[in-house]
Motif scaffolding. Structure first.
Motif, PDB file in Angstrom:
ATOM      1  N   SER A 564       7.237 -10.120   0.926  1.00 25.40           N
ATOM      2  CA  SER A 564       7.646 -10.633   1.820  1.00 25.40           C
ATOM      3  C   SER A 564       7.090 -11.827   2.783  1.00 25.40           C
ATOM      4  O   SER A 564       7.562 -11.913   4.148  1.00 25.40           O
ATOM      5  CB  SER A 564       9.247  -9.778   2.758  1.00 25.40           C
ATOM      6  N   TYR A 565       6.072 -11.556   2.752  1.00 30.05           N
ATOM      7  CA  TYR A 565       5.271 -11.359   4.370  1.00 30.05           C
ATOM      8  C   TYR A 565       3.768 -12.412   3.925  1.00 30.05           C
ATOM      9  O   TYR A 565       3.265 -12.137   2.666  1.00 30.05           O
ATOM     10  CB  TYR A 565       4.383 -10.738   4.775  1.00 30.05           C
ATOM     11  N   ASP A 566       3.292 -13.352   4.348  1.00 28.88           N
ATOM     12  CA  ASP A 566       2.120 -14.440   3.967  1.00 28.88           C
ATOM     13  C   ASP A 566       1.020 -13.601   4.358  1.00 28.88           C
ATOM     14  O   ASP A 566       0.252 -13.102   3.228  1.00 28.88           O
ATOM     15  CB  ASP A 566       1.560 -15.713   4.104  1.00 28.88           C
ATOM     16  N   ARG A 567       0.494 -12.261   4.968  1.00 30.80           N
ATOM     17  CA  ARG A 567      -0.409 -11.634   5.407  1.00 30.80           C
ATOM     18  C   ARG A 567       0.034 -10.752   5.923  1.00 30.80           C
ATOM     19  O   ARG A 567       0.764 -10.330   6.513  1.00 30.80           O
ATOM     20  CB  ARG A 567      -1.695 -12.448   6.043  1.00 30.80           C
ATOM     21  N   CYS A 568      -0.753  -9.571   5.978  1.00 31.03           N
ATOM     22  CA  CYS A 568      -0.186  -8.288   6.577  1.00 31.03           C
ATOM     23  C   CYS A 568      -1.211  -7.744   7.091  1.00 31.03           C
ATOM     24  O   CYS A 568      -2.663  -8.258   6.649  1.00 31.03           O
ATOM     25  CB  CYS A 568      -0.067  -7.337   5.694  1.00 31.03           C
ATOM     26  N   ASN A 569      -1.569  -7.089   8.424  1.00 28.97           N
ATOM     27  CA  ASN A 569      -2.276  -6.232   8.697  1.00 28.97           C
ATOM     28  C   ASN A 569      -3.156  -4.850   7.905  1.00 28.97           C
ATOM     29  O   ASN A 569      -4.386  -5.036   7.762  1.00 28.97           O
ATOM     30  CB  ASN A 569      -1.941  -5.211  10.194  1.00 28.97           C
ATOM     31  N   VAL A 570      -1.733  -4.250   7.455  1.00 27.16           N
ATOM     32  CA  VAL A 570      -2.692  -3.016   6.689  1.00 27.16           C
ATOM     33  C   VAL A 570      -2.346  -3.273   5.238  1.00 27.16           C
ATOM     34  O   VAL A 570      -0.592  -3.364   5.170  1.00 27.16           O
ATOM     35  CB  VAL A 570      -2.101  -1.316   7.384  1.00 27.16           C
ATOM     36  N   GLY A 571      -2.908  -2.889   3.823  1.00 28.38           N
ATOM     37  CA  GLY A 571      -2.008  -2.821   3.050  1.00 28.38           C
ATOM     38  C   GLY A 571      -2.844  -1.981   1.576  1.00 28.38           C
ATOM     39  O   GLY A 571      -3.393  -0.880   2.112  1.00 28.38           O
ATOM     40  N   VAL A 572      -1.295  -0.863   2.215  1.00 29.06           N
ATOM     41  CA  VAL A 572      -1.868  -0.213   1.189  1.00 29.06           C
ATOM     42  C   VAL A 572      -1.526   0.791  -0.690  1.00 29.06           C
ATOM     43  O   VAL A 572      -0.300  -0.402  -0.796  1.00 29.06           O
ATOM     44  CB  VAL A 572      -1.139   1.497   1.905  1.00 29.06           C
ATOM     45  N   VAL A 573      -2.353   0.975  -0.618  1.00 32.46           N
ATOM     46  CA  VAL A 573      -1.710   0.607  -2.697  1.00 32.46           C
ATOM     47  C   VAL A 573      -1.607   1.725  -2.939  1.00 32.46           C
ATOM     48  O   VAL A 573      -3.420   2.712  -2.970  1.00 32.46           O
ATOM     49  CB  VAL A 573      -2.566  -0.300  -2.876  1.00 32.46           C
ATOM     50  N   THR A 574      -0.872   2.967  -3.088  1.00 36.78           N
ATOM     51  CA  THR A 574      -0.913   4.246  -3.892  1.00 36.78           C
ATOM     52  C   THR A 574      -1.413   4.541  -4.932  1.00 36.78           C
ATOM     53  O   THR A 574      -1.319   5.484  -5.896  1.00 36.78           O
ATOM     54  CB  THR A 574       0.043   5.021  -3.456  1.00 36.78           C
TER      55      THR A 574
END
Length: 722
Positions: A564-574
């Motif tokens: 839903s966003y083009d970029r993010c500050n923090v991306g978490v992959v669990t």
């Protein structure tokens, strides 16, 4: 006769996805019998296709050079790939340049997934339908009208996509990496996210005053205010009848201008009037277009339009008169069609700086013709020049010629009315000289001015007016972005999301949270349903009180809608779990799952961070995909991935003695007590790795270790679901 390619599923991916950062239309198609017939085995197909779409030679395809796709055609490529290039070329011809496309086989023979860049879903669907019709016609050697198909696509583009003025502003915002959201089917667009957003509607902004707009729409009031501050305006007044118009004209002194007080685009404006009958006729024309009629002194000179943004003149255009020359054979109407409407600058769509002249829709032009002694169906003598149009034709750039004193007067006019963006109409013989020397004057101030004349001038250089408006709305160091944390995975995502939202709340942010457990604003649950979906998250980004957002994603939402966003500050992959539930998306092995989950890492900003579970070797591999920093987390701090990462000065979070350890290179800081929080959750509700992911995300957001510890100590799991 070959049977049709079957379009099994059409899905619009609205955000970053496993294919690309941008929205795409994903099409599942079944070639059927055509699976056994690559392009070089279909008699005459390649020749018919390249004759219908000769610009396919410009498609590089995987070969990487001009003519690459043609080479693939002759070598033999499958029809799904061919359809991809046909759709892209039709979009190019229709005026929506598209360079990205991919076609990949699935696990089922003859079934392919085809994607192409799609700025607008409806236009993309229309292009797909036209492309499907074209490829089947070429395969079966049937006629297909390419120009008609392109014309239909252009009509769809005009109906659905942003107008040229709005598109120029959005493009300038994109160049500055400011995100945008289209808020309606028209030209209302949000630039930026949450509390840092600004809104535009064509060339109006959320800084444009409603009072100023009302003043600008009242030409008589505008003129009164401008005159009071010393801006030159033509003498004149409002009148209520044709007789009063003639009387006022005599008092002012002929010639005069008669115009409506509140119409736009020069509708109902008649210039250089000298006779009573003409003034009476002009009164009736103006009266139909506005609520009041003005009579003003005629200012000799050339019409100009100057664009003021934030108190500064950023562009100027000069008008021109248009004439036809009689040949003794054709009528005025026919001469207009032959000599004026064939001008490539004229058209009915918004992209054309000049409109087609349709006499039935132009009573002012008809009146001017009548004053010259001609009706639409009269035949002018050979060599006779007949003036047809002299208002609403400012399309020649003259920005570099504007005299500083003219610019000052125009800027003062915009400030006096109160507009942050204004189109100022003035008449002067020479814009390179002060108005006091030329006798020029400002005749109108317009709110929400069109930008096309400055973007595509008939002569002269285009001006960066979209950039000027974006720079007016956002300071040089502003991006319109709020902190966004994206959490992807199949296990523990909601708990990670809620914990990170709580940490941001304690750090003074008004947080929007979209996760499986609901939609939250601050600590208030506003929707108790699964909100790990594109539409729920988008609501947060549109909310003007939200100054940080935490958004949970899983593989299915990425495959169905994109992020839903083009970029993010923090991306978490669990984790990379849940593959067994994605057979309908043909995700059947770890490599395909990797491509889906890496989407969250691909969108991390360069000054942001990817937070990855180091205990999963495939997740550790994603570290090299991050544009920003990487933070590893795991219960075991001695993992090889963490040890090597710390040796390079990297950050990691791991468990020791029931507490989280925050490590940067060799330095370590003991943090939150995880054992206590695990007890508050209760047996089997979560695990230490999930809590460590939240700690790492908080640290990536530059939240202090002390505040992170306090946040975990005060987090009450059940309270946040109330």
């Amino acid at each position: 006769m070959k049977p049709d390619i079957q379009l099994l599923r059409i899905n619009y991916l609205r955000g970053p996805n496993m294919w690309t950062y941008r929205p795409v239309l994903e099409v599942w198609l079944d070639l059927g019998e055509l699976e056994d017939f690559p392009s070089n085995t279909l008699p005459g197909f390649n020749e018919r296709l390249t004759a219908a779409l000769p610009a396919l030679v410009e498609h590089h395809c995987g070969v990487g050079e001009r003519g690459g796709f043609i080479q693939r055609l002759h070598e033999g490529t499958w029809c799904g790939h061919v359809l991809e290039h046909i759709v892209i070329e039709l979009l190019n011809l229709a005026g929506m340049p598209t360079g990205f496309g991919q076609t990949r086989s699935t696990s089922k023979r003859g079934v392919y997934r085809m994607v192409f860049r799609a700025r607008d879903e409806q236009v993309a669907r229309a292009a797909l339908a036209e492309g499907h019709g074209l490829i089947m016609a070429m395969i079966n050697d049937q006629p297909f009208d390419v120009p008609a198909a392109v014309a239909r696509l252009r009509d769809k583009l005009d109906d659905c996509y942003l107008g040229p003025s709005t598109a120029a502003i959005v493009s300038a915002a994109t160049d500055r990496r400011i995100p945008h959201i289209r808020l309606n089917d028209g030209n209302l667009v949000q630039l930026g996210h949450g509390a840092r957003q600004r809104r535009i509607w064509t060339a109006e902004t959320d800084m444009t005053s409603a009072i100023a707009e009302n003043i600008a729409s009242d030409k008589d009031l505008t003129k009164t205010l401008l005159k009071a501050v010393g801006v030159p305006v033509p003498e004149g007044s409002a009148v209520k009848s044709p007789e009063e118009a003639w009387s006022t004209a005599q008092d002012i002194g002929l010639p005069v201008v008669v115009k409506p007080s509140d119409a736009n685009h020069a509708r109902g404006v008649t210039l250089d009037l000298r006779k009573q009958d003409d003034i009476h006729a002009a009164f009736h024309l103006a009266d139909k277009e506005g609520t009041e009629v003005l009579v003003e002194r005629f200012i000799p000179g050339v019409e100009h339009r100057l664009l003021v943004v934030g108190g500064r003149v950023v562009a100027a255009s000069r008008g021109e008169e248009f004439h036809v020359t009689g040949d003794g054979t054709h009528t005025v109407r026919q001469l207009i069609e032959q000599q004026l409407n064939t001008d490539p600058r004229r058209g009915t769509a918004e992209e054309f700086p000049l409109s087609l002249i349709v006499l039935e829709e132009e009573p002012v032009i008809c009146l001017d013709l009548q004053r010259q002694g001609f009706g639409p169906d009269d035949v002018p003598p050979a060599g006779k020049q007949v003036m047809v149009q002299r208002t609403g034709t400012v399309s020649n750039d003259c920005t570099a010629l504007v005299h500083p004193e003219v610019a000052h007067a125009v800027s003062l006019a915009a400030r006096t009315v109160g507009l942050d963006i204004a189109g100022i109409d003035l008449v002067t013989p020479d814009i390179s000289r002060p108005l006091s020397e030329t006798g020029g004057a400002i005749v109108e101030v317009n709110a929400g001015p069109g930008l096309l004349m400055h973007l595509k001038p008939a002569t002269g250089s285009p001006q960066p007016v979209g950039q000027a408006i974006v720079d007016h709305l956002f300071a040089e160091d502003e991006t319109g972005r709020i902190p966004i944390v994206g959490v992807a995975g199949s296990r523990g995502g909601s708990i990670v999301s809620r914990l990170v939202a709580w940490l941001l709340h304690l750090n003074g942010k008004h947080v929007g949270l979209a996760c499986r457990e609901g939609l939250f604003l601050g600590t208030r649950c506003v929707e108790k349903r699964d909100s790990s979906r594109w539409d729920s998250a988008h609501r947060l980004l549109m909310n003007r009180v939200v100054n940080a957002a935490v958004i949970e994603n899983d593989a299915r939402s990425i495959l169905t809608d994109g992020l839903s966003y083009d970029r993010c500050n923090v991306g978490v992959v669990t984790d990379m779990g849940g593959m067994e539930q994605l057979a309908d998306h043909d995700i059947q092995d770890a490599d395909k799952m990797f491509k889906v989950m890496r989407t969250q890492v691909d969108v991390v900003l360069s000054d942001g961070a990817a937070v990855l579970h180091a205990a999963d070797p495939r997740l550790a591999e994603m570290a090299e995909l991050s544009d920003g920093e990487v933070l590893f987390y795991a219960e075991d701090g001695s993992l090889d991935a963490i040890t090597k990462h710390r040796a390079k000065g990297g950050r990691a979070v791991f468990l020791r003695g029931g507490a989280a350890v925050l490590a940067e290179g060799p330095a370590e800081t003991s943090g939150a007590n995880l054992d206590a929080l695990l007890k508050r959750f209760g047996p089997g509700k979560t695990d230490a790795a999930t809590l460590l992911a939240a700690v790492a995300a908080g640290w990536a957001l530059k939240i202090s270790p002390e505040l992170i510890a306090a946040g975990l100590d005060t987090f009450v799991p059940d309270l946040h679901l109330a």
